[in-house]
Design an enzyme around this catalytic site. Structure first.
Site, PDB file in Angstrom:
ATOM      1  N   GLU A  76      -6.689   5.319   7.331  1.00  0.00           N
ATOM      2  CA  GLU A  76      -6.358   6.725   7.056  1.00  0.00           C
ATOM      3  C   GLU A  76      -7.525   7.422   6.362  1.00  0.00           C
ATOM      4  O   GLU A  76      -7.774   8.608   6.592  1.00  0.00           O
ATOM      5  CB  GLU A  76      -5.069   6.800   6.221  1.00  0.00           C
ATOM      6  N   GLU A 100      -6.067  -4.416  10.210  1.00  0.00           N
ATOM      7  CA  GLU A 100      -5.030  -3.425  10.482  1.00  0.00           C
ATOM      8  C   GLU A 100      -5.352  -2.659  11.757  1.00  0.00           C
ATOM      9  O   GLU A 100      -6.120  -1.687  11.726  1.00  0.00           O
ATOM     10  CB  GLU A 100      -4.936  -2.437   9.314  1.00  0.00           C
ATOM     11  N   SER A 138       2.835  -2.051  10.299  1.00  0.00           N
ATOM     12  CA  SER A 138       4.265  -2.207  10.575  1.00  0.00           C
ATOM     13  C   SER A 138       4.773  -3.629  10.318  1.00  0.00           C
ATOM     14  O   SER A 138       5.702  -4.083  10.993  1.00  0.00           O
ATOM     15  CB  SER A 138       4.604  -1.753  12.002  1.00  0.00           C
ATOM     16  N   GLY A 167       2.062   2.435  10.665  1.00  0.00           N
ATOM     17  CA  GLY A 167       3.068   3.483  10.508  1.00  0.00           C
ATOM     18  C   GLY A 167       3.716   3.911  11.817  1.00  0.00           C
ATOM     19  O   GLY A 167       4.404   4.922  11.883  1.00  0.00           O
ATOM     20  N   HIS A 212      -9.500   1.975   4.267  1.00  0.00           N
ATOM     21  CA  HIS A 212      -8.254   2.076   5.028  1.00  0.00           C
ATOM     22  C   HIS A 212      -8.444   3.051   6.195  1.00  0.00           C
ATOM     23  O   HIS A 212      -9.166   4.035   6.076  1.00  0.00           O
ATOM     24  CB  HIS A 212      -7.114   2.550   4.115  1.00  0.00           C
ATOM     25  N   GLY A 258       2.668  -1.135   4.273  1.00  0.00           N
ATOM     26  CA  GLY A 258       2.853   0.285   3.949  1.00  0.00           C
ATOM     27  C   GLY A 258       4.318   0.589   3.741  1.00  0.00           C
ATOM     28  O   GLY A 258       4.896   0.321   2.690  1.00  0.00           O
ATOM     29  N   GLY A 259       4.939   1.134   4.777  1.00  0.00           N
ATOM     30  CA  GLY A 259       6.327   1.588   4.701  1.00  0.00           C
ATOM     31  C   GLY A 259       7.288   0.627   4.012  1.00  0.00           C
ATOM     32  O   GLY A 259       8.037   1.018   3.109  1.00  0.00           O
ATOM     33  N   ASN A 281       0.882  -1.171   0.000  1.00  0.00           N
ATOM     34  CA  ASN A 281       0.000   0.000   0.000  1.00  0.00           C
ATOM     35  C   ASN A 281       0.916   1.216   0.000  1.00  0.00           C
ATOM     36  O   ASN A 281       1.466   1.572   1.028  1.00  0.00           O
ATOM     37  CB  ASN A 281      -0.901  -0.025   1.245  1.00  0.00           C
ATOM     38  N   TRP A 282       1.090   1.780  -1.167  1.00  0.00           N
ATOM     39  CA  TRP A 282       2.082   2.849  -1.310  1.00  0.00           C
ATOM     40  C   TRP A 282       1.612   4.175  -0.700  1.00  0.00           C
ATOM     41  O   TRP A 282       2.393   5.093  -0.549  1.00  0.00           O
ATOM     42  CB  TRP A 282       2.416   3.046  -2.793  1.00  0.00           C
ATOM     43  N   LYS A 283       0.312   4.291  -0.447  1.00  0.00           N
ATOM     44  CA  LYS A 283      -0.252   5.548   0.102  1.00  0.00           C
ATOM     45  C   LYS A 283       0.085   6.710  -0.827  1.00  0.00           C
ATOM     46  O   LYS A 283       0.095   6.537  -2.038  1.00  0.00           O
ATOM     47  CB  LYS A 283       0.248   5.749   1.531  1.00  0.00           C
TER      48      LYS A 283
HETATM   49  P1  PGA Z   1       2.562   0.335   7.615  1.00  0.00           P
HETATM   50  O1  PGA Z   1       1.158   0.596   6.895  1.00  0.00           O
HETATM   51  O2  PGA Z   1       3.068  -0.988   7.100  1.00  0.00           O
HETATM   52  O3  PGA Z   1       3.437   1.484   7.186  1.00  0.00           O
HETATM   53  O4  PGA Z   1       2.305   0.317   9.074  1.00  0.00           O
HETATM   54  C1  PGA Z   1       0.260  -0.447   6.678  1.00  0.00           C
HETATM   55  C2  PGA Z   1      -0.987   0.085   6.033  1.00  0.00           C
HETATM   56  O5  PGA Z   1      -1.398   1.200   6.358  1.00  0.00           O
HETATM   57  O6  PGA Z   1      -1.596  -0.575   5.186  1.00  0.00           O
END
Ligand code: PGA
Length: 255
Positions: free
Chosen positions: A100, A170, A216, A176, A98, A237-238, A13-15
């Protein structure tokens, strides 16, 4: 159904990261590293990167996903993107609900449900995200929160359509933050999600659903998380923005 029969899926998930040229470069770095994967590999990228990403992964085993979609086919929805637009570009998956989007953009279970149904009707595979806030966990209502999200987000989704749904657990406090749920915590909630699906549909239908963990997840903890019975993959994500790290997670899921 045992875990081995479910499709393991590792999705990045590149955001809001990577321009189209950067996306092309990162995907060409990732592609050779994951070419022998024994799991599904997906990159969910920003809208403007989608066409480039589909083109760059044409001859590879990487599938492309979007990070949201609207439920209407077209119309006066400034700034939104329809499922038809995504399909025409060659997108196969779409991340929905998501945290966010729920936290910063007013996403509700009702709109997640509308988007999920629209995505399924268009032939896209939704990755529906659920997860509790830290204070909800502290108040010991994680299961209530998750059950509510699952019931509402999947309201009116048929058993046939459920086959194309991926669920991502999640925990919001782990996204994050570098704070990962322990493998046992992830397993507990993923198993609870499956039990909730079994109640809503039936055991066989629930057993077929791929449930990812996200929050994470990285090359250091993926092995342990993915070893759990009900953790069938990851939404990353990251770590999905660093080719070697993402490839290491794909490798862990391929075992
Ligand atoms: P993260 O993000 O791996 O950076 O914690 C995961 C996500 O939001 O899908």
């Amino acid at each position: 159904m045992d875990k081995a029969k479910r499709t393991a899926i590792i999705a990045g998930n590149w955001k809001m990261n990577k321009t189209p040229s950067e996306a092309k470069a990162l995907l060409s770095e990732i592609a050779p590293l994951v070419k022998d994967a024994d799991c599904e590999v997906i990159a969910c990228v920003p809208y403007v990167d989608l066409a480039v990403a589909v083109e760059a992964t044409k001859e590879t085993n990487i599938k492309i996903g979007a990070e949201n979609c609207h439920w209407a086919e077209s119309g006066a929805f400034t700034g939104e993107i329809s499922t038809g637009m995504l399909k025409e570009v060659g997108v196969e998956y779409v991340v929905l609900g998501h945290s966010e989007r729920r936290q910063y953009f007013g996403e509700t279970d009702e709109t997640v449900n509308k988007r999920t149904k629209a995505a399924l009707a268009a032939g896209l595979k939704p990755i529906v995200c659920v997860g509790e806030l830290l204070w909800e966990r502290e108040c010991d209502i994680t299961e209530e929160v998750i059950a509510r999200q699952i019931k509402l987000d999947l309201y009116d989704v048929s058993e046939e359509d459920l086959k194309n749904v991926v669920i991502a657990y999640e925990p919001v406090w782990a996204i994050g933050t570098g704070k990962t749920a322990t493998a046992d915590q992830a397993e507990e909630v993923c198993a609870f999600i499956r039990a909730t699906l079994a109640k809503l549909y039936n055991q066989a239908a629930a057993d077929g659903v791929t449930i990812q963990y996200g929050g994470s997840m990285n090359d250091g903890n993926a092995d342990e998380l993915l070893s759990k019975t009900n953790v069938d993959g990851g939404l990353i994500g990251g770590a999905s923005l660093v080719a070697e790290k993402f490839a290491a997670i794909v490798k862990a899921a391929s075992k």
